[in-house]
Design an enzyme around this catalytic site. Structure first.
Site, PDB file in Angstrom:
ATOM      1  N   SER A 282     -10.027  -0.419   7.043  1.00 50.45           N
ATOM      2  CA  SER A 282      -9.403  -0.233   5.734  1.00 50.45           C
ATOM      3  C   SER A 282      -8.727  -1.456   5.145  1.00 50.45           C
ATOM      4  O   SER A 282      -8.339  -1.441   3.981  1.00 50.45           O
ATOM      5  CB  SER A 282      -8.383   0.913   5.790  1.00 50.45           C
TER       6      SER A 282
ATOM      7  N   LYS B 117       0.854  -1.194   0.000  1.00 50.85           N
ATOM      8  CA  LYS B 117       0.000   0.000   0.000  1.00 50.85           C
ATOM      9  C   LYS B 117       0.889   1.242   0.000  1.00 50.85           C
ATOM     10  O   LYS B 117       1.900   1.279   0.708  1.00 50.85           O
ATOM     11  CB  LYS B 117      -0.898  -0.029   1.245  1.00 50.85           C
TER      12      LYS B 117
ATOM     13  N   SER C 187      -9.701   1.888   2.850  1.00 50.99           N
ATOM     14  CA  SER C 187      -8.806   2.627   1.983  1.00 50.99           C
ATOM     15  C   SER C 187      -7.779   1.753   1.256  1.00 50.99           C
ATOM     16  O   SER C 187      -7.197   2.197   0.273  1.00 50.99           O
ATOM     17  CB  SER C 187      -8.063   3.682   2.795  1.00 50.99           C
TER      18      SER C 187
END
Lengths: 485, 480
Positions: free
Chosen positions: A178, A79, A154
């Site tokens: 997330s 990420k 996210s």
């Protein structure tokens, strides 16, 4: 054989039997990225060259007869809010769109030490603020099961990459759901470990008291292998727990007999899509049929979780994001007047709408005049929410719930209604407030879209989560279904 | 009685004597090239997290204990949020809600009065970086540069209650505070290197009033003397403002050393720093045992040492006060005392020659070369009459500069004297007896022969006679 459909533990067998090389594997994953990422848009930065070098080093070790770890040569997506030395790390924000860190996060170092290769950096909502990936400053990642829909957020890029075969495993971060929510939307396994189990050093902070890095994988075994690599005390992170290293694969047993599972009724009522609820009930029945005891229970302060979360997370965020001022790194707005003008224009132009909204919320909550009745009160309620879990875990080994009230929603559907977007976190945020570990595992499909089952455990009892998830997986086949891309 | 009363509180920032910074392993060494002592943590790079330096907590606790504070065993860090280019994270990690030490006091003596000054708190915080402007200020300079070497250096801020009433009291408070911090090893307390900085909050009010007036915060004072002068100036200024029927503006002012005035810097509106609990640094949990262990490390403090020098060594209280005002001076005194017994004489030399030379050269004791053993030997030479007191001062200046033994200096420079005239007369008689030829030569008018005789006397005295005296004594004897 489609290499990109295999799990890390399956690939590892092939590697050590020398049926494939790590180089071939990485090339296959890159071919897959080339083939699908135009449609999925998971990757912000691809690092094929570096990954191939790492893969060749693993091949050399294998041909020399050296023992390699189960993640050796395995391409992993990171990420883009996790720092990678020499590789651009944007946090999905314009303000960091040119930022290359001079150091790697502890988790990245650990993965590299385990021989994993870094496939690239994947998309996220700006500074991990969002539930759909639509808040990325660059582009919206698509759900591999239906590219007109969001992958969740996210960590949407991390989930979509694994679901699409564009990485074998990935790392995300979870502040209010997330990891678990995109795992649910994309039909993969995603885990938020206990707060403190994984070092946050190098994770670009959103809300420091809630943020936790965790893995995405195609099955529970890979999830355990990822935990083996990334968990453990880090002297660089003051909130990192002083825990002993353990082998999480030792918990992978097809046996839930005697486990007591509680289902918080607050997570099963209001706002939950009936089809999603039915799948969770089916999963409860499945686990019951496998020998677990499943009962409804209660987390009485659940109603307060959302406001508590949005006060605490945004207060911390307003402070954590203060450093993006254009002075030392990142994008600076040029041609401004004095230094205050530079700060203001840089931040006005560098941050997106949702980030600004949250900074404003947090700034308001922390204002001296509001501190006691917003921030301080939220901290007090947080202890009540935590206490709910402590009480529940006196009676139950695990809690079960939906991950998200719905399946993946269409891109654009909730962008104009932030409150509706925030409500989709309702089943996941309490887990962060309480610091407990949570895991999402596929438990079925509604209209062709995956649905995740959430397992919540006692602090540092990732083992029971893995055992239960593994048992569920061994007795279902949702994880063996792939999106048609 | 004065019509107005000044109300003064001091905020003193002191750099803790740690090798590394508060939340990272970077060196705290002063004077290195800009931005060479930095890392992701003290630069506030995205994703970095810090870990608390335990040594800083120890030193802060020690400071608190030496200042008679209560130690909060459950203490934590908070964030103070504001924007400035020298603040890399956009917030300072400090202690707002639960400082490590509270409610202490410091006893001072100023203007011949003893006074107890209460201390509100001692808290730990990180220093920001340092700004360097191409010209003027950050608002006017074409370019500004930031050096983050100082960013994250551990400080304690020591906040007094507003109980000081004059510049002289403030100076006495600072001198005592400095001595205590030096004694306890908490800090180097070097104002010129910025390891001790002081801001003063000053207001005035009609004598007898309990209401506080609007205050000015004075910054940029670079010596204790400057603090005293700035306070004296500011108190007068505020009184004049009130006398003219105006009201004092609440503001921050800067001290201009060259002009000897304070000047308005910015209005001090109540800035909202949105302080809240720091979540990235775990709270500090201290035990009562730990606190007691820290207390046990507190050495004899200046007041106790002063009393001891008076009681045990019979020093006048004034001398003892001067000598114990600095740890190094006190240590020097006591080390000399181990080799030389007259305490008052040592004190006279320290307060006279040593301090005079140090002040004249703007040096610290450690920078001079004179040693306690050297001073003791010098005093012994004077006592024996080898050199005079006046000559002793010349020798001391050489010792101060070059650090050699006084005997050696006396010998090399021919400074010694044999003041025992009878003994010298004996030696001269011997030399005359053994050298009839040069004696006859001199007496027959060969002037240069006296030089040989003086040389013989000097040889016999191993150079400790005063050649001038020898010369005149010889002439006197040979003239008979």
């Amino acid at each position: 054989m489609q290499l990109f459909l295999l799990t890390a533990h399956e690939i590892h067998e092939l590697l050590i039997k020398k049926e494939i090389s790590a180089e071939e594997l990485n090339k296959a994953i890159y071919a897959r990225i080339e083939a699908v990422d135009d449609r999925i848009q998971a990757y912000i930065t691809r690092t094929a060259g570096k990954a191939l070098d790492q893969a060749r080093a693993v091949d050399k070790q294998i041909s020399n007869g050296e023992k390699v770890t189960p993640l050796a040569g395995i391409p992993i997506a990171i990420k883009d809010n996790i720092c990678t030395d020499g590789i651009k790390t944007t946090a999905g924000s314009k303000i960091l769109s040119n930022y290359t860190p001079p150091y790697s996060a502890t988790v990245v170092k650990k993965l590299e030490a385990a021989g994993a290769t870094i496939a690239g950096k994947v998309n996220l909502d700006e500074f991990a603020m969002g539930s759909s990936n639509e808040n990325s400053a660059f582009f919206a990642t698509r759900n591999p099961w239906d590219t007109s829909r969001v992958p969740g957020g996210s960590s949407g890029g991390s989930a979509a990459a694994v679901a699409a075969g564009a990485a074998v495993c990935s790392l995300g971060s979870d502040t209010g759901g997330s990891i678990r929510q995109p795992a649910s939307f994309c039909g993969v396994v995603g885990m938020k470990p206990t707060y403190g189990a994984v070092s946050r050093y190098g994770l670009i902070a959103y809300a420091s008291s809630l943020d936790q890095i965790g893995p995405f994988a195609r099955d529970v075994t890979d999830c355990a292998l990822m935990l083996n690599a990334i968990c453990g005390h880090d002297p660089l992170d003051s909130t990192s727990a002083k825990q002993r290293a353990m082998d999480y694969t030792s918990f992978l047993k097809d046996d839930v007999r005697g486990l007591k599972l509680g289902v918080p009724e607050e997570y099963m009522v209001e706002g939950i899509d009936p089809d999603v609820r039915d799948l969770v009930i089916k999963a409860m029945e499945k686990l019951e049929s496998l020998g677990a005891v499943v009962e409804y229970t209660t987390l009485p302060h659940t109603d307060y979780a959302l406001p508590t979360y949005y006060l605490i997370a945004q207060a911390e965020a307003s402070s954590n994001l203060a450093r993006y001022d254009g002075v030392r790194y990142g994008v600076r707005t040029e041609g401004t007047g004095d230094v205050m003008d530079m700060f203001m224009k840089t931040r006005s132009e560098g941050f997106g709408a949702e980030v600004k909204r949250r900074i404003l919320l947090g700034t308001y909550a922390l204002a001296a005049a509001n501190y006691d009745h917003y921030y301080l009160k939220a901290l007090k309620v947080r202890t009540l929410i935590k206490e709910d879990f402590v009480q529940a875990f006196k009676r139950y080994d695990l809690l079960l719930s939906p991950v998200s009230p719905t399946t993946a929603f269409p891109i654009g559907e909730k962008m104009d209604d932030p409150l509706q977007m925030y409500l989709s976190d309702i089943c996941t945020i309490s887990v962060n407030l309480a610091g407990m570990p949570g895991l999402s595992i596929p438990c079925g499909f509604v209209g062709g879209l995956p649905v995740g089952l959430q397992l919540i455990g006692r602090p540092f009892d990732e083992g029971t989560l893995l055992r239960t998830a593994y048992t569920f997986e061994q007795n279902t086949d949702y994880h063996k279904q792939y999106p048609d891309l | 009685m004065d019509r107005y009363e000044a109300v003064i509180g001091l905020e003193v920032h002191v750099e803790l004597k740690t090798k590394t910074k508060l939340f990272c392993g970077c060196s705290t060494e002063f004077g290195q090239a800009p931005n060479t002592q930095v890392c992701p943590v003290c630069l506030g790079l995205p994703g970095s997290t810090g870990v608390l330096n335990k040594k800083a907590v120890e030193l802060a606790a020690r400071a608190g204990l030496a200042l008679n504070c209560q130690i909060n065993t459950d203490t934590w860090f908070d964030r103070k949020n504001y924007y400035y280019p020298d603040l890399p994270k956009g917030f300072q990690i400090t202690q707002v809600f639960q400082p490590i030490a509270v409610q202490g006091y410091l006893d001072i003596k100023a203007e011949d009065r003893d006074k107890r000054v209460n201390i509100n708190r001692v808290h730990i915080e990180e220093d920001p970086g340092k700004l360097v402007h191409a010209s003027g200020s950050i608002m006017t300079s074409r370019a500004s540069f930031v050096d983050y070497n100082r960013s994250g250096v551990p400080l304690v801020e020591i906040v007094s209650e507003p109980e000081l009433r004059s510049g002289a009291e403030a100076k006495a408070y600072l001198e005592k505070l400095k001595a205590i911090l030096e004694y306890t090893g908490v800090s180097d307390v070097k104002m010129e290197e910025g390891s001790l900085r002081c801001d003063a909050n000053i207001s005035v009010r009609p004598s007898g009033s309990a209401i506080l007036g609007a205050k000015a915060e004075i910054k940029n004072m670079n010596s204790f003397r400057a603090v005293q002068r700035a306070i004296e100036y500011e108190v007068e200024r505020q009184i004049e403002v009130l006398e003219e029927g105006d009201s004092v503006t609440q503001e921050t002012r800067t001290w201009d050393e060259s002009q000897g005035i304070t000047m308005a810097m910015r209005s001090k509106e109540d800035v909202d720093y949105r302080c809240f609990i720091e979540q990235e640094i775990a709270p500090v949990e201290l035990t009562a045992d730990w606190v007691e262990n820290m207390r046990a490390t507190i050495p004899e403090l200046p007041d106790a040492r002063r009393r001891r020098l008076v009681d045990e060594h019979g020093l006048p209280d004034y001398d003892a006060g001067v000598i114990t005002s600095s740890l190094s001076l006190a240590e020097f005194f006591e080390a000399t005392l181990e080799k030389y017994e007259d305490a008052k004489k040592i004190s006279n030399w320290i307060m006279g020659e040593l301090l005079r030379l140090l002040n004249a050269r703007g040096m610290e004791l450690g920078e001079s070369k004179v040693t306690p053993g050297g001073l003791a030997s010098l005093l012994q030479l004077i006592d024996k009459g080898t050199i005079s007191n006046k000559m002793g001062k010349k020798v001391f200046a050489v010792m101060f500069q070059e650090g050699r033994e006084p005997q050696q200096i006396v010998k090399e420079k021919g400074l010694s004297q044999i003041s025992d005239v009878d003994r010298l007369a004996e030696i001269i008689a011997e030399v005359i007896g053994k050298n009839p030829k040069p004696v006859a030569d001199f007496q027959s008018g060969k002037e240069q022969a006296i030089g040989f005789l003086v040389g013989q006397v000097m040889k016999a005295t191993k150079g400790q006679a005063n050649p001038g005296a020898v010369n005149s004594m010889l002439r006197e004897r040979l003239a008979k």
